[in-house]
Write an enzyme that holds these catalytic residues in place. Structure first.
Site, PDB file in Angstrom:
ATOM      1  N   ASP A  71     -44.874  63.386  -3.331  1.00  0.00           N
ATOM      2  CA  ASP A  71     -44.577  64.799  -3.565  1.00  0.00           C
ATOM      3  C   ASP A  71     -45.117  65.693  -2.467  1.00  0.00           C
ATOM      4  OD1 ASP A  71     -47.200  64.152  -4.525  1.00  0.00           O
ATOM      5  OD2 ASP A  71     -47.273  66.065  -5.584  1.00  0.00           O
ATOM      6  N   GLU A 129     -49.235  64.373  -6.892  1.00  0.00           N
ATOM      7  CA  GLU A 129     -50.590  64.488  -6.360  1.00  0.00           C
ATOM      8  C   GLU A 129     -50.980  65.934  -6.107  1.00  0.00           C
ATOM      9  OE1 GLU A 129     -53.714  64.714  -3.164  1.00  0.00           O
ATOM     10  OE2 GLU A 129     -51.646  65.461  -3.149  1.00  0.00           O
TER      11      GLU A 129
END
Length: 361
Positions: A71, A129
């Site tokens: 991400d 994350e």
């Protein structure tokens, strides 16, 4: 779009960057990673949500886990990516190029290329994350398939510009609230100004800055920080504030646990109402382990401490020593012109791939 992990590394990197994957929207990229690795006979591939784990099963005495998050922070008119030639080399500019799709590209390429590494390897590509810890893909894997995270050493492909960064700082965010009594500012003596009562707290913070902030842990020197980051108070321009709240962030070295850090702050600010907003454990460097030492020797540069918190702390809590190593200058992360020097990918691929293959420095 497909990902060919055996293609040119720079081209693979650009395709990964151009697959938008803001936190919570990693499904497309996770699917591409799964498709790229799922058919390779030397890997056992498992998908859990938008997390992809691929591992060798060669019976080697050591297992290394290499992890990278899929991400990014939100896009800010910085996709699709573009190449730029600068004085010190060629760069790819675009969201996620530094944090941390360069590391993802290196890991994906090596996962496909290293059919018989000298160490068993677990490759982990995970989601979420960049947002609240409860969404982090490593947490989901640890909950549903903890066996997939078993390893003797974990390498997190955080941007470090190809330098090993050991451990990470812990972080604690908390508020202190000071009570007062509201009154009209024309008759201020009938109330009590809560903002004025923040002065002793600010003085404690000021005096703290005079102490030595350097803490040595396992041969690396960490710089601690204790700072006020937000203040909230006041109802109107002509009202004495009945309450004031100050938010403080403590970045502490891995010589202490999260519980010890919290106790230190409660002692320092004894007498004020404290609310802990978040508390994350640090990770010791772990560079005293032979496996980590051999990797540091293969990289060939002096290790540094990691400033800030990373998921190496999650591995540390699992009992696995972990370090940060990946392409990209961390100072470029999250910027509108986020970028990564392309040669940095080559350097990291050669160092990590050579070490996993058993090559000496």
């Amino acid at each position: 779009m497909m990902l060919d992990p055996l293609t040119d590394l720079h081209a693979l990197f650009a395709r990964i960057v151009d697959c938008e994957s803001v936190s919570g929207q990693e499904e497309a990229l996770a699917g591409l990673v799964e498709s790229a690795l799922g058919g390779l006979p030397h890997l056992e591939t498992v998908r859990i949500g938008n997390n992809v784990v691929a591992r060798t099963r060669l019976g080697r005495p050591d297992r290394v886990l290499v992890a990278g998050h899929l991400d990014t922070v939100p896009v800010a008119d910085n996709l699709p990516s573009v190449r730029e030639v600068r004085e010190d080399g060629e760069y790819l500019v675009g969201r996620g190029s530094c944090d941390m799709k360069g590391g993802v590209a290196v890991a994906l390429a090596l996962a496909a290329q290293l059919e018989r590494p000298a160490k068993d390897v677990t490759w982990v590509f995970y989601d979420c994350e960049e947002i609240a810890a409860r969404y982090n893909g490593l947490g989901r894997i640890a909950s549903e398939r903890p066996d997939l995270l078993d390893a003797d050493l974990a390498i997190l492909m955080e941007p470090t510009d190809g330098v090993v960064e050991g451990g990470c700082q812990g972080t604690m965010r908390f508020t202190l609230t000071v009570p007062g009594a509201a009154a009209h500012s024309a008759r201020s003596w009938t109330g009590h100004n809560a903002i004025h009562d923040l002065a002793p707290i600010l003085e404690i913070l000021r005096r703290w800055q005079d102490r030595d902030p350097l803490v040595e842990v396992d041969g690396l020197t960490y710089h601690e920080g204790l700072n006020a980051t937000m203040v909230s108070a006041g109802l109107a321009g002509n009202v004495i504030p009945p309450e004031a709240t100050i938010q403080i962030n403590y970045r502490y070295a891995p010589d202490k646990s999260a519980a010890q850090a919290q106790e230190a702050m409660r002692r320092l600010f004894d007498g004020w109402e404290m609310e802990v907003l978040d508390l994350s454990s640090p990770a010791r460097p772990g560079l005293d382990r032979p496996l980590a030492q051999s990797f540091v020797a293969r990289v060939g540069t002096e290790p540094r401490p990691k400033y800030g918190w990373t998921d190496v702390a999650r591995f540390s809590e699992l009992g696995t020593p972990a370090l940060n190593f990946g392409p990209g200058d961390p100072l470029c992360a999250h910027k509108a012109d986020e970028c990564c020097r392309l040669a940095s990918l080559d350097e990291c691929r050669d160092a990590l791939g050579g070490w996993l293959s058993g090559e000496s420095a």
